[in-house]
Motif scaffolding. Structure first.
Motif, PDB file in Angstrom:
ATOM      1  N   ILE A 190       0.771  -1.268  -0.066  1.00 16.54           N
ATOM      2  CA  ILE A 190       0.179  -0.024   0.156  1.00 16.54           C
ATOM      3  C   ILE A 190       0.812   1.180   0.125  1.00 16.54           C
ATOM      4  O   ILE A 190       0.498   2.160  -0.714  1.00 16.54           O
ATOM      5  CB  ILE A 190      -0.804   0.068   1.251  1.00 16.54           C
ATOM      6  CG1 ILE A 190      -2.106  -1.266   1.063  1.00 16.54           C
ATOM      7  CG2 ILE A 190      -1.658   1.211   1.231  1.00 16.54           C
ATOM      8  CD1 ILE A 190      -3.105  -1.183   2.566  1.00 16.54           C
ATOM      9  N   MET A 191       1.831   1.387   0.716  1.00 18.68           N
ATOM     10  CA  MET A 191       2.697   2.436   0.943  1.00 18.68           C
ATOM     11  C   MET A 191       3.618   2.546  -0.434  1.00 18.68           C
ATOM     12  O   MET A 191       3.711   3.710  -0.965  1.00 18.68           O
ATOM     13  CB  MET A 191       3.911   2.277   2.176  1.00 18.68           C
ATOM     14  CG  MET A 191       2.980   2.396   3.404  1.00 18.68           C
ATOM     15  SD  MET A 191       2.118   3.763   3.662  1.00 18.68           S
ATOM     16  CE  MET A 191       3.151   5.023   3.685  1.00 18.68           C
ATOM     17  N   GLY A 192       4.123   1.502  -1.027  1.00 20.35           N
ATOM     18  CA  GLY A 192       4.462   1.670  -2.061  1.00 20.35           C
ATOM     19  C   GLY A 192       3.744   2.163  -3.459  1.00 20.35           C
ATOM     20  O   GLY A 192       4.300   2.937  -4.170  1.00 20.35           O
ATOM     21  N   SER A 193       2.485   1.687  -3.334  1.00 19.37           N
ATOM     22  CA  SER A 193       1.857   2.121  -4.399  1.00 19.37           C
ATOM     23  C   SER A 193       1.208   3.415  -4.246  1.00 19.37           C
ATOM     24  O   SER A 193       0.995   4.305  -5.135  1.00 19.37           O
ATOM     25  CB  SER A 193       0.534   1.337  -4.635  1.00 19.37           C
ATOM     26  OG  SER A 193      -0.023   1.323  -3.416  1.00 19.37           O
ATOM     27  N   LEU A 194       1.047   3.912  -3.018  1.00 18.15           N
ATOM     28  CA  LEU A 194       0.615   5.255  -2.574  1.00 18.15           C
ATOM     29  C   LEU A 194       1.816   6.409  -3.159  1.00 18.15           C
ATOM     30  O   LEU A 194       1.610   7.495  -3.526  1.00 18.15           O
ATOM     31  CB  LEU A 194       0.358   5.394  -1.012  1.00 18.15           C
ATOM     32  CG  LEU A 194       0.098   6.718  -0.561  1.00 18.15           C
ATOM     33  CD1 LEU A 194      -1.128   7.037  -1.438  1.00 18.15           C
ATOM     34  CD2 LEU A 194      -0.242   6.675   1.082  1.00 18.15           C
ATOM     35  N   ALA A 195       3.130   5.824  -3.040  1.00 16.08           N
ATOM     36  CA  ALA A 195       4.032   6.689  -3.264  1.00 16.08           C
ATOM     37  C   ALA A 195       4.169   7.011  -4.776  1.00 16.08           C
ATOM     38  O   ALA A 195       4.648   7.951  -4.873  1.00 16.08           O
ATOM     39  CB  ALA A 195       5.611   6.105  -2.839  1.00 16.08           C
ATOM     40  N   THR A 196       3.914   6.039  -5.521  1.00 16.09           N
ATOM     41  CA  THR A 196       3.601   6.170  -6.978  1.00 16.09           C
ATOM     42  C   THR A 196       2.539   7.173  -7.289  1.00 16.09           C
ATOM     43  O   THR A 196       2.859   8.017  -8.172  1.00 16.09           O
ATOM     44  CB  THR A 196       3.377   4.978  -7.734  1.00 16.09           C
ATOM     45  OG1 THR A 196       2.115   4.225  -7.324  1.00 16.09           O
ATOM     46  CG2 THR A 196       4.620   4.123  -7.499  1.00 16.09           C
ATOM     47  N   VAL A 197       1.480   7.125  -6.819  1.00 14.97           N
ATOM     48  CA  VAL A 197       0.322   8.205  -6.647  1.00 14.97           C
ATOM     49  C   VAL A 197       0.848   9.421  -6.557  1.00 14.97           C
ATOM     50  O   VAL A 197       0.683  10.675  -7.195  1.00 14.97           O
ATOM     51  CB  VAL A 197      -0.788   7.530  -6.067  1.00 14.97           C
ATOM     52  CG1 VAL A 197      -1.841   8.758  -6.311  1.00 14.97           C
ATOM     53  CG2 VAL A 197      -1.299   6.374  -6.377  1.00 14.97           C
ATOM     54  N   LEU A 198       1.562   9.489  -5.217  1.00 12.65           N
ATOM     55  CA  LEU A 198       2.091  10.958  -4.904  1.00 12.65           C
ATOM     56  C   LEU A 198       3.004  11.392  -5.959  1.00 12.65           C
ATOM     57  O   LEU A 198       3.118  12.614  -6.213  1.00 12.65           O
ATOM     58  CB  LEU A 198       2.857  10.842  -3.528  1.00 12.65           C
ATOM     59  CG  LEU A 198       1.602  10.612  -2.292  1.00 12.65           C
ATOM     60  CD1 LEU A 198       2.457  10.335  -1.253  1.00 12.65           C
ATOM     61  CD2 LEU A 198       0.743  11.738  -2.372  1.00 12.65           C
ATOM     62  N   CYS A 199       3.737  10.641  -6.445  1.00 13.34           N
ATOM     63  CA  CYS A 199       4.756  11.033  -7.763  1.00 13.34           C
ATOM     64  C   CYS A 199       3.877  11.810  -8.948  1.00 13.34           C
ATOM     65  O   CYS A 199       4.367  12.640  -9.203  1.00 13.34           O
ATOM     66  CB  CYS A 199       5.571  10.003  -8.129  1.00 13.34           C
ATOM     67  SG  CYS A 199       6.776   9.435  -6.760  1.00 13.34           S
ATOM     68  N   THR A 200       2.787  11.006  -9.158  1.00 11.76           N
ATOM     69  CA  THR A 200       1.999  11.911 -10.101  1.00 11.76           C
ATOM     70  C   THR A 200       1.515  13.029  -9.792  1.00 11.76           C
ATOM     71  O   THR A 200       1.499  14.096 -10.808  1.00 11.76           O
ATOM     72  CB  THR A 200       0.677  10.706 -10.612  1.00 11.76           C
ATOM     73  OG1 THR A 200       1.286   9.506 -10.828  1.00 11.76           O
ATOM     74  CG2 THR A 200      -0.093  11.377 -11.509  1.00 11.76           C
ATOM     75  N   ALA A 201       0.925  13.126  -8.643  1.00  9.58           N
ATOM     76  CA  ALA A 201       0.550  14.398  -8.259  1.00  9.58           C
ATOM     77  C   ALA A 201       1.569  15.334  -7.932  1.00  9.58           C
ATOM     78  O   ALA A 201       1.421  16.552  -8.284  1.00  9.58           O
ATOM     79  CB  ALA A 201      -0.251  14.414  -6.611  1.00  9.58           C
ATOM     80  N   PHE A 202       2.692  14.850  -7.452  1.00 16.28           N
ATOM     81  CA  PHE A 202       4.009  16.020  -7.276  1.00 16.28           C
ATOM     82  C   PHE A 202       4.469  16.696  -8.793  1.00 16.28           C
ATOM     83  O   PHE A 202       4.737  17.751  -8.510  1.00 16.28           O
ATOM     84  CB  PHE A 202       4.869  15.070  -6.677  1.00 16.28           C
ATOM     85  CG  PHE A 202       6.276  16.063  -6.655  1.00 16.28           C
ATOM     86  CD1 PHE A 202       6.516  16.931  -5.484  1.00 16.28           C
ATOM     87  CD2 PHE A 202       7.425  15.945  -7.354  1.00 16.28           C
ATOM     88  CE1 PHE A 202       7.671  17.880  -5.681  1.00 16.28           C
ATOM     89  CE2 PHE A 202       8.651  16.674  -7.256  1.00 16.28           C
ATOM     90  CZ  PHE A 202       8.803  17.626  -6.464  1.00 16.28           C
TER      91      PHE A 202
END
Length: 243
Positions: A5-17
């Protein structure tokens, strides 16, 4: 599961960033917009032909690739028939998607779907390091993708907050399907190549149907062509470095 979950959430945050710098652009000439569209088209063609299609072939065969690409094309074709187009200069509702944006957003979301499955399946595999490696690679690629998605929407007349929101939603697809891929690792391992080919077909449809014609419609063909090639080489180089 928490690690996935944390790993996939990091990929989502990269998109938003990656979408944040796109809000800094306030005014842009028509020529610059055409160049941006062509550059985005180059990015998407490269992601499809240099990333998604070879990965699908590596995991499966030509039949799976062809079926997935044709399915992605068919879905976008049906969407074009049933989703109304709105001219951003004449649309009354501010929340409505500008013409062509719905297709672009769907293509980016479909592109993120197999990536999310890949992250989930990787975390669910027997290799403890594979999930982190895949999540890191996809997260780094999501930064420029988030920037291009948000900037594309802004140049089509969408408000900055709306563009940020829609861009984040395309990234959130990865988080959802990471959980699905992790929970059903054995079952979804066979589906991933179909998803990769499906995303490639959807993205190529958007490029040829929407981005290239619009970038060549106002006398900026040469500049747009060069921008397309630069975008193509940029994404190939980025993919090569991350491999």
């Amino acid at each position: 599961m928490n690690t996935a979950i944390m790993g996939s959430l990091a990929t989502v945050l990269c998109t938003a960033f990656g979408a944040i710098p796109a809000t800094w652009f306030t005014r842009m000439s028509h020529r610059a917009k055409d160049i941006l569209l062509a550059f985005t088209a180059g990015i998407m063609v490269s992601a499809s032909t240099y990333g998604l299609i070879p990965s699908a072939l590596k995991l499966s065969n030509l039949f799976v690739l062809s079926a997935g690409v044709l399915a992605g094309t068919a879905v976008l074709l049906l969407m074009e028939l049933f989703v109304p187009h709105e001219d951003p200069r004449h649309g009354a509702a501010e929340a409505a998607l500008p013409s062509g944006s719905a297709f672009f957003l769907l293509a980016m979301a479909l592109h993120n779907l197999p990536e999310g499955l890949s992250v989930g399946v990787s975390y669910g595999s027997s290799s403890q390091q594979l999930g982190a490696i895949v999540a890191l690679s996809i997260g780094l690629q999501n930064i420029p993708e988030g920037f291009l998605t948000a900037l594309f929407l802004i140049t089509r007349g969408m408000g900055k907050k709306q563009a940020m929101g829609w861009t984040a939603l395309t990234g959130a697809v990865e988080w959802v399907f990471c959980g699905i891929g992790y929970a059903f690792t054995d079952g979804f391992a066979a589906v991933v190549p179909y998803g990769l080919a499906f995303a490639a077909g959807a993205m190529l449809f958007v490029v040829y149907k929407e981005l290239i014609p619009e970038s060549h419609g106002d006398g900026n063909e040469r500049a747009s062509t060069l921008a397309f090639i630069v975008g193509l080489l940029f994404m190939i180089g980025m993919t090569h470095v991350l491999k």
